[in-house]
Design a protein around this motif. Structure first.
Motif, PDB file in Angstrom:
ATOM      1  N   LEU A 589       0.816  -1.216   0.000  1.00 51.80           N
ATOM      2  CA  LEU A 589       0.000   0.000   0.000  1.00 51.80           C
ATOM      3  C   LEU A 589       0.851   1.269   0.000  1.00 51.80           C
ATOM      4  O   LEU A 589       0.362   2.355  -0.291  1.00 51.80           O
ATOM      5  N   ALA A 628       0.681   6.222  11.962  1.00 54.67           N
ATOM      6  CA  ALA A 628      -0.536   5.515  11.556  1.00 54.67           C
ATOM      7  C   ALA A 628      -1.670   6.502  11.348  1.00 54.67           C
ATOM      8  O   ALA A 628      -2.477   6.367  10.434  1.00 54.67           O
ATOM      9  N   ALA A 629      -1.717   7.527  12.203  1.00 54.94           N
ATOM     10  CA  ALA A 629      -2.761   8.534  12.048  1.00 54.94           C
ATOM     11  C   ALA A 629      -2.493   9.398  10.830  1.00 54.94           C
ATOM     12  O   ALA A 629      -3.414   9.829  10.151  1.00 54.94           O
ATOM     13  N   ALA A 630      -1.218   9.629  10.541  1.00 54.02           N
ATOM     14  CA  ALA A 630      -0.886  10.551   9.452  1.00 54.02           C
ATOM     15  C   ALA A 630      -0.929   9.874   8.082  1.00 54.02           C
ATOM     16  O   ALA A 630      -1.246  10.514   7.095  1.00 54.02           O
ATOM     17  N   CYS A 631      -0.609   8.588   8.016  1.00 53.85           N
ATOM     18  CA  CYS A 631      -0.477   7.926   6.705  1.00 53.85           C
ATOM     19  C   CYS A 631      -1.783   7.986   5.932  1.00 53.85           C
ATOM     20  O   CYS A 631      -2.783   7.401   6.339  1.00 53.85           O
ATOM     21  N   PRO A 632      -1.801   8.689   4.784  1.00 47.70           N
ATOM     22  CA  PRO A 632      -3.058   8.810   4.045  1.00 47.70           C
ATOM     23  C   PRO A 632      -3.351   7.591   3.176  1.00 47.70           C
ATOM     24  O   PRO A 632      -4.424   7.499   2.599  1.00 47.70           O
ATOM     25  N   ALA A 633      -2.416   6.668   3.106  1.00 52.03           N
ATOM     26  CA  ALA A 633      -2.633   5.514   2.244  1.00 52.03           C
ATOM     27  C   ALA A 633      -3.031   4.275   3.044  1.00 52.03           C
ATOM     28  O   ALA A 633      -3.250   3.216   2.475  1.00 52.03           O
ATOM     29  N   GLY A 634      -3.091   4.397   4.352  1.00 49.42           N
ATOM     30  CA  GLY A 634      -3.441   3.239   5.178  1.00 49.42           C
ATOM     31  C   GLY A 634      -2.334   2.203   5.215  1.00 49.42           C
ATOM     32  O   GLY A 634      -2.556   1.048   5.574  1.00 49.42           O
ATOM     33  N   GLN A 637      -0.060   0.688   9.712  1.00 47.45           N
ATOM     34  CA  GLN A 637      -1.081   0.142  10.604  1.00 47.45           C
ATOM     35  C   GLN A 637      -0.399  -0.383  11.857  1.00 47.45           C
ATOM     36  O   GLN A 637       0.487  -1.222  11.784  1.00 47.45           O
ATOM     37  N   ASP A 643      -6.540   0.329  11.793  1.00 48.02           N
ATOM     38  CA  ASP A 643      -7.725   1.107  11.427  1.00 48.02           C
ATOM     39  C   ASP A 643      -8.958   0.206  11.463  1.00 48.02           C
ATOM     40  O   ASP A 643     -10.016   0.593  11.939  1.00 48.02           O
ATOM     41  N   PHE A 647     -12.237   0.907  13.610  1.00 52.86           N
ATOM     42  CA  PHE A 647     -13.584   1.031  13.024  1.00 52.86           C
ATOM     43  C   PHE A 647     -14.563   0.047  13.674  1.00 52.86           C
ATOM     44  O   PHE A 647     -15.699   0.395  13.980  1.00 52.86           O
ATOM     45  N   LYS A 651     -17.873   1.066  15.748  1.00 57.74           N
ATOM     46  CA  LYS A 651     -19.187   0.509  15.380  1.00 57.74           C
ATOM     47  C   LYS A 651     -19.855  -0.138  16.579  1.00 57.74           C
ATOM     48  O   LYS A 651     -21.052   0.033  16.820  1.00 57.74           O
TER      49      LYS A 651
END
Lengths: 656, 318
Positions: A589, A628-634, A637, A643, A647, A651
């Motif tokens: 990724l 991990a918070a900054a990485c825009p490509a995921g 991790q 992430d 999530f 939920k």
């Protein structure tokens, strides 16, 4: 999300914590409701999960029901996460399969409504079940230890730490930015409450440090950078040129005799002068001269060059250059000390404009036998013996509106000492102390203060001084005696300010490089104010002395020994275990944009521009998750905090 | 057995996706040889009835572009779903909501109120708004009603694939057509017509760590260095979070990536991720300074969610 097709068998253990949790949350109901939640195999409540039988219950159930993950719904993980991780390990479960659902600090302690708090507890536990479903077994990362320590600062704290580490058999490098070790303590005249001569008790330590085979002393040097990680730091030390060869110098003083340049003497707080080539004080360590090139007239024969001419030992080398020395160490003790608050900030006391308004350290020099007056109390302006001396406590301290909000802690005691020593030297003199409170917590401190007031007839006036100004050759002190409510005006010959202690010059910049956090006042921040007082959150860094906040000599020395003990405990291991909850890169990724590199406070992430991916040094990674918070490509991790897990947790909470 | 049947339809969109389809140039002849285009209002005179008369599943592949803004969009989306074996959300509007999706920063009433009353060029003292039905002598005229919010195709019908891009680049369209014609279809739910990783992968600019002291808009930057990452030069670039596939067209011409290829494989919410990433690299410690620098991003939603608001986790202004 990793889906290996295997269904988890999760155990939920809800703690009552006596009435701490059960007093608000219906713990039985929480345990009951969780029984049917997908993934949960077993659910129960117990009065004190952290007790021996509580831990045994977890251990037994893991074995009995073949649980592969457990949720302990109890207090904050900062308290008992380790307890339950080790219990789980005893039962053969990977410790990273243990999750703590905090239903105390984040629920029962902050909510009064039983029903609502119970609903919230259920949500918190369910969210941790969701997290646990995706948790993987993780193994600690092993790393070797370089058994050599760096001590930054050569004051009494740094010297003590260095001695204590070296005496445990480990090598130590001491870096001191000034030409000599000794710090602030070497400038003091006597110490409270015993009135020991400060130099007399410190110089033996300074000598011991130079003679210790395990200690390498680097004076006139500064730490340029530290990279690496606990047990494996690389240090770059800038060694400033002193233009004098320490080994050749015979201390004859001829260079200083011929030197035509005079500059204020730092050791005497500018109350006397030194030459451009100088030895800071007779007992300086290392015993050598230093040429202060900024003050030097010029080394070319046409300008000056006299010192080199007279040096028979040929110790003077004008071509000496700044050097960068690289060292490898396993631990760092930061003992960078303090400075005094800037006199200029106290405009109401004349700023720096009045020669006869001194700060505490200047007065120490006047009292000192090795000081500018040879220990005779004379005022700087005209050399007269002052007959009326006013001492002002809390100058710049305990004044949140204008100066520092904190108490500088040592001033009450040293003001009593100053006034007492003044009276010892000037028998017919009057000493008046203005104070807000007198704080004498410490062994034999109050007795010392009683002696000052009772036996030495020092006048203590409770009140602040509003203004000092000069009239003729007197300093007029306007204050108030709050006990009688009267305004007080004193015609003083000299005023001594118990100036606030403040962060040492350059410390915030250095700490930024070392990634050690500082508080709002610039004092170093300990990992935990009560339980980890000499550690930094940045592993492998230990903190001691006045750099952490105002303190007296014995406290600083105790912290130095504590930090040295911590270093010893670290070096006693041949291998360190590094937490595996790091943030690796998912290469499929990652496109190597570089955003996470700038985010990482530990320098764990580097960009491989050829492969266009980020590479992670897993030992350097502390698992803070900033990347991990900054990485825009995921692609970044955090292990067991992905992430996908977050999530699922959100939920679960929203569903209720 | 005849040629496979193709359909291309436009819902709430600009028509650029059809034009992009024609951008495959002479290969259109190959397409024409290979397939039977049965429905495409942009290119052919075809009516709803023509589709309605078809048997269910009669269309082999439907490229559906455009978002779901009104009742007509929904009706035809449901109709084409029924009639198509493979339904592709073709282009950014159908996949993520795209520019029409920015309408979700308000709602249908807000849009109409502005368009028909408040906009500076409007004079409408009687406050006349379009009506769903109007009676005239010849009978009743109807217009499809506007939904409160814009939705993506996937949010209203089951889809087989997503093909992002505003519009998808011709090379990717051709590659997708070839794949479909080969019959070797990727697994349902795949994003097709894209390359692995993010736009940074396709961008040749050198990249380093990022510490940004000023954000600049294209007209504010004097000369753009052609070799260094645009973000490092202070130009907001959505490349780090955007799915690759376009060949980094915008960064090549000194324009920051707009993000039209949507969220990269590893993420769910492109706008949130980009905002987080770009805020992270602001080089300042002082809160006021951080605020000053972030204020230089004039329209954060329009910048980071330009193509993906309805398909994002938030979906709309709430």
């Amino acid at each position: 999300m990793k889906d290996d097709g295997k269904k988890k068998r999760i155990g939920v253990f809800v703690c009552h914590c006596g009435v701490n949790i059960a007093g608000v949350v219906d713990v039985e109901k929480v345990a009951e409701l969780l029984k049917d939640y997908p993934g949960v195999e077993f659910s129960t409540d117990y009065v004190y999960m952290c007790s021996e039988p509580g831990q045994q219950l977890v251990l037994d159930k893991i074995k009995e029901d073949k649980l592969d993950s457990v949720i302990i719904a109890a207090c904050s993980p900062t308290l008992h996460e380790k307890t339950f991780q080790s219990a789980a390990e005893l039962a053969g479960l990977n410790p990273h399969q243990v999750e703590i659902a905090n239903i105390r600090e984040q629920d029962s302690w902050v909510h009064p409504d039983r029903d609502k708090a119970t609903v919230k507890a259920v949500k918190i536990v369910k969210s941790m079940v969701e997290k646990a479903i995706q948790n993987e077994d993780l193994e600690p990362i092993k790393v070797g230890v370089f058994k050599k320590a760096l001590v930054i600062g050569g004051g009494v704290t740094g010297l003590q730490a260095a001695m204590d580490i070296a005496d445990q058999g480990y090598e130590v490098i001491v870096v001191e930015k000034e030409p000599s070790v000794g710090g602030k303590m070497i400038q003091l005249s006597e110490t409270f409450p015993t009135l020991d001569c400060s130099q007399c008790i410190l110089t033996p330590k300074m000598v011991e440090v130079t003679r210790h085979p395990k200690i390498k002393l680097m004076t006139y040097s500064e730490v340029e950078s530290i990279s690496g990680f606990v047990g494996n730091f690389k240090v770059r030390i800038k060694k400033k040129p002193r233009f004098v060869d320490e080994d050749k110098c015979k201390l004859c003083n001829e260079c200083a005799d011929v030197c035509p340049q005079i500059v204020p003497d730092e050791y005497n707080m500018g109350l006397s002068f030194r030459k451009a080539i100088y030895m800071p004080f007779p007992q300086a360590v290392p015993g050598t001269y230093t040429l202060d090139m900024e003050s030097c007239l010029g080394t070319l024969p046409i300008r000056c060059g006299k010192c080199k001419d007279v040096c028979d030992a040929q110790a003077i080398d004008y071509d000496m250059k700044e050097e960068i020395i690289e060292e490898e160490v396993g631990a760092v003790v930061v003992a960078t000390g303090y400075d005094l608050y800037d006199m200029k900030a106290l405009g109401e006391y004349g700023g720096e404009n009045y020669e006869d308004v001194l700060n505490g350290l200047e007065f120490e020099r006047i009292l000192s036998a090795s000081g500018p007056t040879g220990g005779k109390v004379q005022r700087p302006s005209d050399g007269k013996v002052p007959k009326n001396v006013v001492f002002i406590q809390c100058a710049g301290s305990r004044d949140p509106e204008n100066h520092n909000s904190y108490c500088s802690k040592i001033c009450c005691m040293y003001t009593a000492k100053h006034a007492m020593l003044y009276k010892h030297r000037v028998h017919d003199g009057n000493a008046i102390v203005f104070y807000i409170d007198v704080r004498t917590g410490g062994k034999n401190f109050d007795e010392f203060y009683q002696r000052a007031t009772d036996d030495e007839s020092i006048l203590y006036l409770r009140g602040k001084v509003s203004k000092i100004f000069k009239e003729g050759n007197k300093m007029i002190v306007w204050g108030v005696d709050t006990l009688t409510g009267q305004k007080v005006e004193v015609e003083a010959d000299m005023v001594v300010l118990a100036m606030a202690m403040t962060k040492a010059d350059g410390v915030p910049e250095l700490m930024k490089k070392l990634k050690i956090s500082i508080d709002g006042n610039g004092w170093l921040a300990e990992a935990h104010p009560k339980l980890r007082p000499v550690e930094s959150l940045n592993q492998g860094f230990y903190l001691a002395g006045a750099a952490l906040g105002p303190k007296d000599i014995p406290e600083a020395v105790a912290q130095a020994s504590a930090a040295a003990a911590k270093v010893g405990a670290l070096f006693a291991k041949d291998e360190l275990m590094h937490a595996p909850t790091i943030v690796p890169v998912i290469e499929e990724l990652c496109s190597g944009c570089g955003i996470c590199v700038s985010m990482c406070p530990y320098g764990a992430r580097t960009l491989n521009a050829v492969r266009k991916v980020i590479e992670v040094n897993e030992v350097l990674c502390e698992g803070c998750g900033a990347c991990a918070a900054a990485c825009p490509a995921g692609a970044a991790q955090q292990l067991n905090q992905s992430d996908s897990q977050i999530f699922s947790m959100v939920k679960a909470i929203l569903r209720g | 057995m005849g040629k496979p049947k193709f359909a291309i339809y436009w819902a709430a969109s600009c028509g650029g996706c059809e034009i992009a389809f024609l951008d495959i140039r002479e290969k259109i002849l190959d397409v024409d040889r290979a397939v039977d285009l049965v429905f495409c209002p942009c290119l052919m005179d075809t009516k709803y009835e023509d589709v309605e008369k078809m048997a269910d599943g009669e269309i082999d592949v439907c490229l559906f572009n455009g978002a779901i803004r009104n009742e007509e969009n929904l009706h035809i989306a449901q109709l084409l779903r029924r009639k198509s074996k493979v339904l592709v959300a073709y282009g950014s509007c159908a996949s993520e909501g795209c520019i029409p999706g920015l309408g979700n920063l308000t709602d249908d009433e807000g849009i109409c109120r502005y368009s028909f009353e408040e906009s500076p060029s409007t004079v409408n003292p009687e406050k006349v708004h379009p009506q769903k039905s109007t009676s005239i002598e010849a009978g009743e005229l109807t217009l499809p009603g506007m939904f409160k919010y814009v939705r993506t195709l996937e949010q209203v019908v089951d889809i087989d694939y997503k093909m992002p891009g505003c519009p998808p680049v011709a090379a990717q369209i051709w590659a997708v057509i070839q794949t479909i014609l080969s019959g070797d279809l990727p697994p349902k739910g795949s994003v097709i017509g894209v390359s692995p990783k993010t736009v940074c992968e396709e961008c040749d600019r050198s990249k380093d760590e990022k510490r940004i002291k000023e954000f600049l808009r294209p007209h504010e930057i004097g000369e753009v260095d052609p070799d260094i990452c645009l973000l490092e030069q202070g130009l907001v670039c959505n490349g780090p979070g955007t799915q690759a596939g376009c060949g980094a067209l915008c960064p090549q011409v000194n324009m920051g990536c707009r993000g039209c290829y949507g969220p990269a494989e590893g993420i769910k919410d492109l706008g949130g991720k980009l905002a987080g990433a770009i805020a992270s690299v602001i080089e300042a410690d002082d809160p006021e300074e951080i605020q000053r620098i972030s204020d230089q991003i004039v329209d954060p939603v329009g910048t980071f969610y330009r193509f993906s608001l309805p398909g994002s986790i938030l979906g709309r202004k709430i």
